[in-house]
Design a protein around this motif. Structure first.
Motif, PDB file in Angstrom:
ATOM      1  N   ILE A   1      10.952  45.143  32.002  1.00 30.60           N
ATOM      2  CA  ILE A   1      12.033  46.029  31.544  1.00 30.60           C
ATOM      3  C   ILE A   1      12.102  46.010  30.022  1.00 30.60           C
ATOM      4  CG2 ILE A   1      14.558  46.255  31.415  1.00 30.60           C
ATOM      5  CD1 ILE A   1      14.613  45.498  34.416  1.00 30.60           C
ATOM      6  N   ARG A   2      12.078  44.816  29.433  1.00 28.73           N
ATOM      7  CA  ARG A   2      12.137  44.712  27.962  1.00 28.73           C
ATOM      8  C   ARG A   2      10.927  45.390  27.319  1.00 28.73           C
ATOM      9  NH1 ARG A   2      13.979  39.916  29.728  1.00 28.73           N
ATOM     10  NH2 ARG A   2      11.996  38.816  29.378  1.00 28.73           N
ATOM     11  N   GLN A   3       9.760  45.229  27.913  1.00 30.20           N
ATOM     12  CA  GLN A   3       8.539  45.853  27.404  1.00 30.20           C
ATOM     13  C   GLN A   3       8.659  47.381  27.451  1.00 30.20           C
ATOM     14  OE1 GLN A   3       4.996  45.237  29.873  1.00 30.20           O
ATOM     15  NE2 GLN A   3       3.986  44.447  28.045  1.00 30.20           N
ATOM     16  N   THR A   4       9.185  47.906  28.531  1.00 28.06           N
ATOM     17  CA  THR A   4       9.349  49.356  28.677  1.00 28.06           C
ATOM     18  C   THR A   4      10.397  49.879  27.701  1.00 28.06           C
ATOM     19  OG1 THR A   4       8.691  49.215  31.004  1.00 28.06           O
ATOM     20  CG2 THR A   4       9.860  51.214  30.325  1.00 28.06           C
ATOM     21  N   GLU A   5      11.486  49.141  27.520  1.00 28.75           N
ATOM     22  CA  GLU A   5      12.508  49.550  26.549  1.00 28.75           C
ATOM     23  C   GLU A   5      11.928  49.572  25.139  1.00 28.75           C
ATOM     24  OE1 GLU A   5      16.564  47.968  28.777  1.00 28.75           O
ATOM     25  OE2 GLU A   5      15.462  46.588  27.477  1.00 28.75           O
ATOM     26  N   HIS A   6      11.083  48.588  24.817  1.00 30.18           N
ATOM     27  CA  HIS A   6      10.440  48.555  23.503  1.00 30.18           C
ATOM     28  C   HIS A   6       9.535  49.780  23.329  1.00 30.18           C
ATOM     29  CE1 HIS A   6       8.530  47.003  19.893  1.00 30.18           C
ATOM     30  NE2 HIS A   6       7.365  47.279  20.454  1.00 30.18           N
ATOM     31  N   HIS A   7       8.769  50.097  24.368  1.00 24.92           N
ATOM     32  CA  HIS A   7       7.878  51.259  24.290  1.00 24.92           C
ATOM     33  C   HIS A   7       8.691  52.545  24.102  1.00 24.92           C
ATOM     34  CE1 HIS A   7       4.335  53.701  24.737  1.00 24.92           C
ATOM     35  NE2 HIS A   7       4.903  54.367  25.718  1.00 24.92           N
ATOM     36  N   LEU A   8       9.809  52.666  24.798  1.00 31.50           N
ATOM     37  CA  LEU A   8      10.675  53.842  24.610  1.00 31.50           C
ATOM     38  C   LEU A   8      11.146  53.945  23.169  1.00 31.50           C
ATOM     39  CD1 LEU A   8      12.860  53.977  27.832  1.00 31.50           C
ATOM     40  CD2 LEU A   8      11.432  55.809  26.918  1.00 31.50           C
ATOM     41  N   GLY A   9      11.483  52.826  22.574  1.00 26.55           N
ATOM     42  CA  GLY A   9      11.877  52.823  21.164  1.00 26.55           C
ATOM     43  C   GLY A   9      10.747  53.286  20.264  1.00 26.55           C
ATOM     44  N   GLU A  10       9.527  52.866  20.580  1.00 30.80           N
ATOM     45  CA  GLU A  10       8.361  53.285  19.802  1.00 30.80           C
ATOM     46  C   GLU A  10       8.114  54.784  19.948  1.00 30.80           C
ATOM     47  OE1 GLU A  10       6.261  51.496  17.650  1.00 30.80           O
ATOM     48  OE2 GLU A  10       7.948  50.124  17.788  1.00 30.80           O
TER      49      GLU A  10
END
Length: 111
Positions: free
Chosen positions: A60-69
């Protein structure tokens, strides 16, 4: 740049779907742990539940980071700075942007 925008928007949509799915998975794991034995030390399933919760949380944290990118790349596109290295100001190679459309730096600066 319309192709780039379309690709970034598609990545955003996919990431939102992945995040929704992972959130449902996380909620199921948490709900399952409420029904399980609360004594992780003596429950052979306790460690598995904790591990699974940790794994899903990391995804989840990895996906949220990617969304931010992706959001940041869209903002750079709107600002006219997409494809320009944030460190040295050089153009980011088209091949790098095709492979990693959220790239902020050129290959030289990334190394």
């Amino acid at each position: 740049m319309d192709g780039v925008r379309g690709r970034l928007e598609t990545e955003s949509q996919q990431a939102h779907r992945r995040l929704a799915s992972l959130t449902r998975d996380f909620d199921r794991v948490v709900a399952g742990s409420r029904d399980a034995n609360g004594d992780d030390e003596h429950d052979p399933e306790g460690a598995t539940i904790a591990f699974e919760r940790s794994q899903v949380g990391a995804l989840i944290r990895q996906t949220e980071h990617h969304l931010g990118e992706v959001d940041a790349a869209l903002a750079r596109l709107d600002a006219g700075t997409y494809g320009t290295c944030e460190r040295c100001g050089a153009s980011i190679d088209q091949g790098r942007l095709e492979a990693r459309p959220v790239a902020r730096t050129c290959i030289r600066c990334a190394a």
